[in-house]
Design a protein around this motif. Structure first.
Motif, PDB file in Angstrom:
ATOM      1  N   CYS A 130       0.830  -1.214   0.000  1.00  0.00           N
ATOM      2  CA  CYS A 130       0.000   0.000   0.000  1.00  0.00           C
ATOM      3  C   CYS A 130       0.857   1.253   0.000  1.00  0.00           C
ATOM      4  O   CYS A 130       0.565   2.220  -0.727  1.00  0.00           O
ATOM      5  N   ALA A 131       1.911   1.258   0.819  1.00  0.00           N
ATOM      6  CA  ALA A 131       2.776   2.437   0.908  1.00  0.00           C
ATOM      7  C   ALA A 131       3.400   2.756  -0.444  1.00  0.00           C
ATOM      8  O   ALA A 131       3.424   3.914  -0.881  1.00  0.00           O
ATOM      9  N   ARG A 163       7.486   5.008   3.466  1.00  0.00           N
ATOM     10  CA  ARG A 163       7.711   6.049   2.462  1.00  0.00           C
ATOM     11  C   ARG A 163       8.881   6.960   2.854  1.00  0.00           C
ATOM     12  O   ARG A 163       9.683   7.367   2.004  1.00  0.00           O
ATOM     13  N   GLN A 164       8.975   7.250   4.149  1.00  0.00           N
ATOM     14  CA  GLN A 164      10.104   8.061   4.609  1.00  0.00           C
ATOM     15  C   GLN A 164      11.429   7.342   4.349  1.00  0.00           C
ATOM     16  O   GLN A 164      12.406   7.961   3.914  1.00  0.00           O
ATOM     17  N   VAL A 173      -8.842   8.030   3.038  1.00  0.00           N
ATOM     18  CA  VAL A 173      -9.906   7.863   4.031  1.00  0.00           C
ATOM     19  C   VAL A 173     -10.005   6.385   4.329  1.00  0.00           C
ATOM     20  O   VAL A 173     -10.192   5.565   3.422  1.00  0.00           O
ATOM     21  N   ARG A 174      -9.858   6.025   5.596  1.00  0.00           N
ATOM     22  CA  ARG A 174      -9.867   4.612   5.975  1.00  0.00           C
ATOM     23  C   ARG A 174     -10.445   4.442   7.373  1.00  0.00           C
ATOM     24  O   ARG A 174     -10.816   5.420   8.020  1.00  0.00           O
ATOM     25  N   ASN A 175     -10.516   3.219   7.852  1.00  0.00           N
ATOM     26  CA  ASN A 175     -11.096   2.936   9.158  1.00  0.00           C
ATOM     27  C   ASN A 175     -10.115   3.226  10.285  1.00  0.00           C
ATOM     28  O   ASN A 175      -8.895   3.165  10.109  1.00  0.00           O
ATOM     29  N   GLU A 176     -10.672   3.476  11.455  1.00  0.00           N
ATOM     30  CA  GLU A 176      -9.894   3.778  12.650  1.00  0.00           C
ATOM     31  C   GLU A 176      -8.923   2.652  13.022  1.00  0.00           C
ATOM     32  O   GLU A 176      -7.819   2.905  13.511  1.00  0.00           O
ATOM     33  N   ASN A 177      -9.328   1.405  12.774  1.00  0.00           N
ATOM     34  CA  ASN A 177      -8.451   0.293  13.155  1.00  0.00           C
ATOM     35  C   ASN A 177      -7.237   0.171  12.242  1.00  0.00           C
ATOM     36  O   ASN A 177      -6.416  -0.729  12.420  1.00  0.00           O
ATOM     37  N   ASP A 178      -7.105   1.065  11.257  1.00  0.00           N
ATOM     38  CA  ASP A 178      -5.934   1.076  10.380  1.00  0.00           C
ATOM     39  C   ASP A 178      -4.908   2.130  10.784  1.00  0.00           C
ATOM     40  O   ASP A 178      -3.939   2.361  10.059  1.00  0.00           O
ATOM     41  N   ILE A 179      -5.099   2.783  11.936  1.00  0.00           N
ATOM     42  CA  ILE A 179      -4.206   3.879  12.323  1.00  0.00           C
ATOM     43  C   ILE A 179      -2.765   3.412  12.477  1.00  0.00           C
ATOM     44  O   ILE A 179      -1.828   4.075  12.010  1.00  0.00           O
ATOM     45  N   SER A 180      -2.558   2.259  13.118  1.00  0.00           N
ATOM     46  CA  SER A 180      -1.181   1.764  13.269  1.00  0.00           C
ATOM     47  C   SER A 180      -0.575   1.419  11.912  1.00  0.00           C
ATOM     48  O   SER A 180       0.639   1.583  11.697  1.00  0.00           O
ATOM     49  N   ASN A 181      -1.414   0.951  10.974  1.00  0.00           N
ATOM     50  CA  ASN A 181      -0.928   0.678   9.618  1.00  0.00           C
ATOM     51  C   ASN A 181      -0.487   1.980   8.934  1.00  0.00           C
ATOM     52  O   ASN A 181       0.484   1.989   8.171  1.00  0.00           O
ATOM     53  N   THR A 182      -1.212   3.052   9.224  1.00  0.00           N
ATOM     54  CA  THR A 182      -0.841   4.351   8.664  1.00  0.00           C
ATOM     55  C   THR A 182       0.565   4.741   9.098  1.00  0.00           C
ATOM     56  O   THR A 182       1.374   5.208   8.286  1.00  0.00           O
ATOM     57  N   ALA A 183       0.867   4.554  10.385  1.00  0.00           N
ATOM     58  CA  ALA A 183       2.203   4.887  10.886  1.00  0.00           C
ATOM     59  C   ALA A 183       3.278   4.074  10.166  1.00  0.00           C
ATOM     60  O   ALA A 183       4.332   4.607   9.782  1.00  0.00           O
ATOM     61  N   ARG A 184       3.031   2.792   9.945  1.00  0.00           N
ATOM     62  CA  ARG A 184       3.994   1.944   9.242  1.00  0.00           C
ATOM     63  C   ARG A 184       4.191   2.422   7.799  1.00  0.00           C
ATOM     64  O   ARG A 184       5.306   2.468   7.290  1.00  0.00           O
ATOM     65  N   GLN A 185       3.093   2.748   7.159  1.00  0.00           N
ATOM     66  CA  GLN A 185       3.184   3.159   5.756  1.00  0.00           C
ATOM     67  C   GLN A 185       3.905   4.501   5.596  1.00  0.00           C
ATOM     68  O   GLN A 185       4.651   4.699   4.645  1.00  0.00           O
ATOM     69  N   ASP A 245       8.907  12.297   0.199  1.00  0.00           N
ATOM     70  CA  ASP A 245       8.594  13.339   1.176  1.00  0.00           C
ATOM     71  C   ASP A 245       7.270  14.057   0.936  1.00  0.00           C
ATOM     72  O   ASP A 245       6.938  15.003   1.650  1.00  0.00           O
ATOM     73  N   LYS A 246       6.498  13.633  -0.072  1.00  0.00           N
ATOM     74  CA  LYS A 246       5.188  14.254  -0.266  1.00  0.00           C
ATOM     75  C   LYS A 246       4.262  13.864   0.884  1.00  0.00           C
ATOM     76  O   LYS A 246       4.168  12.692   1.263  1.00  0.00           O
ATOM     77  N   GLN A 247       3.559  14.838   1.439  1.00  0.00           N
ATOM     78  CA  GLN A 247       2.630  14.554   2.538  1.00  0.00           C
ATOM     79  C   GLN A 247       1.324  13.988   2.001  1.00  0.00           C
ATOM     80  O   GLN A 247       0.729  14.533   1.070  1.00  0.00           O
ATOM     81  N   ILE A 248       0.899  12.880   2.591  1.00  0.00           N
ATOM     82  CA  ILE A 248      -0.422  12.309   2.300  1.00  0.00           C
ATOM     83  C   ILE A 248      -1.295  12.569   3.515  1.00  0.00           C
ATOM     84  O   ILE A 248      -0.921  12.230   4.639  1.00  0.00           O
ATOM     85  N   ASP A 249      -2.441  13.182   3.311  1.00  0.00           N
ATOM     86  CA  ASP A 249      -3.363  13.444   4.420  1.00  0.00           C
ATOM     87  C   ASP A 249      -4.212  12.208   4.692  1.00  0.00           C
ATOM     88  O   ASP A 249      -4.487  11.407   3.787  1.00  0.00           O
TER      89      ASP A 249
END
Length: 428
Positions: free
Chosen positions: A182-183, A211-212, A195-207, A217-221
């Motif tokens: 996904c990243a 990318r970092q 836009v995704r579900n709340e239970n994906d928040i930790s996945n967001t941090a990994r992704q 370095d483009k910011q994804i909201d």
């Protein structure tokens, strides 16, 4: 650019559809394109034909999108960028067996600690790695500093290196883990908002960390929607497809899911209307509960608003009168399926009305031989004249003969809508 990720391994559930709807609304609000990504990297779990079924569901909900992409098509990029990370010493080969990892997890549980990888393979020299003739996974090294990001709905998040750990990005068969795929896919497709579900928040941090690590370095909201509480929502019986099969209109399902945990100017609306007034700030951050009874009420209201000819076609006819008949049954029905069951009873073969067995036969015979009668009162008069039946001996069995049941709307309301079908209704 926004994207919706659809699984190739499970049917679309209520929460999945809700995410799709909010992505669609945001894409329209921002005048951005929306693409559909099919998550099919794990070939062992893929269900043949499920991608087409899920896309058909999107079409039912009038979700328009710019393109459909398959995650597996990017496999060469997933693997190439893995080699880049390994060359830069940001990722490493892990030869630990499943048994070893299970042992580490068991030990952590016994000590009451969260399971973390012990970093054994990270310390292996290049010479040692070359000498090992065994399958391996690839892990990305845990971050050296915290991963921070701001959610447009929920605010700020801060994940430490211990929270993320050195997680696996490539399996033994060199296919990517979902977070990694996904990243990279979001990078390739230049995604700007997810836009995704709340239970994906930790996945967001990994992704974000992936990318970092790759120098992107483009910011994804991000917008993380609150979870829907309902223990049955993961069951196949509660998939979106099943709700549709139960007779819920797509417009009503969409209405309810956008309404759920949201401040809206009105309770009943279409998706097009929601796009006009939708604002992220009006979504509750609290966990919400799926209420099937509330959905039924909303569905009934949309059925009442639907054009009679269209309703008729949904019921298998092409007659405005049948649409009007369907609406008569809304007093006791909530879904299209329930209305259709009532209509089907009208056209089903009638056996006998309990307590009025002989009267039922007489009425059926009388109606089989009757001319076309336009008025219900004239119909009753004709039957009485030819059978000598009246009062309850006429009303009860006649209700059964014409509707297949003993309850429901008044025959005076029903008859004008079925008079053209009497021959078919009283067929042998």
């Amino acid at each position: 650019m926004l994207r919706v990720a659809l699984s190739q391994s499970k049917k679309m559930q209520i929460e999945d559809l809700r995410v799709v709807l909010f992505n669609f609304i945001m894409a329209k609000k921002l005048n951005e394109k929306l693409l559909i990504r099919i998550e099919d990297a794990d070939k062992n779990k893929n269900i043949e034909g499920l991608d087409k079924q899920n896309l058909e569901i999107l079409n039912l909900f009038s979700i328009d999108y710019s393109n459909v992409l398959y995650q597996s098509d990017n496999l060469k990029y997933h693997q190439k960028l893995t080699m880049q990370l390994m060359a830069q010493k940001k990722a490493f080969a892990c030869f630990c067996s499943d048994e070893k990892l299970e042992e580490l997890e068991k030990k952590a549980n016994q000590e009451g600690k969260p399971y973390k990888y012990d970093g054994f393979c990270e310390k292996l020299s290049n010479e040692t790695i070359l000498e090992v003739n065994a399958p391996f996974t690839v892990r990305i090294k845990k971050p050296e500093s915290n991963i921070k990001f701001t959610d447009l709905l929920k605010g700020n998040f801060d994940y430490s290196a211990l929270d993320l750990d050195s997680f696996i990005i490539l399996n033994h068969d060199k296919t990517p883990l979902n977070d990694y795929a996904c990243a990279i896919d979001d990078m390739i497709q230049d995604i700007s908002l997810i836009v995704r579900n709340e239970n994906d928040i930790s996945n967001t941090a990994r992704q974000i960390y992936i990318r970092q690590s790759l120098g992107y370095d483009k910011q994804i909201d991000y917008i993380h929607l609150p979870n829907i509480l309902n223990t049955n929502l993961d069951n196949e019986e509660n998939s979106v497809q099943c709700l549709i099969e139960q007779g819920f209109l797509p417009v009503a399902i969409a209405n309810y899911l956008v309404l759920l945990g949201n401040k809206t100017p009105t309770e009943i609306f279409t998706l097009e209307e929601a796009i006009e007034w939708f604002e992220i700030k009006n979504i509750s951050t609290n966990t919400i509960k799926f209420d099937i009874d509330k959905l039924k009420i909303i569905n009934r209201k949309h059925l009442a608003l639907i054009d009679e000819l269209r309703l008729s076609k949904l019921l298998g006819f092409a007659d405005t009168d049948i649409g009007k008949l369907g609406k008569l049954y809304l007093e006791e029905s909530f879904t299209l399926k329930e209305i259709k069951e009532k209509i089907d009873l009208i056209f089903s073969k009638k056996l006998t009305c309990k307590g009025f067995e002989n009267e039922t036969k007489d009425i059926i015979t009388c109606l089989q031989n009757a001319p076309f009668i336009d008025n219900f009162d004239d119909l009753k008069e004709y039957i009485t004249k030819n059978t000598n039946l009246k009062d309850e001996s006429l009303s009860s069995p006649l209700k059964y003969v014409l509707t297949g049941q003993n309850s429901g709307p008044d025959l005076k309301e029903i008859y004008p809508l079925i008079k053209n079908y009497i021959g078919e209704i009283v067929k042998c």
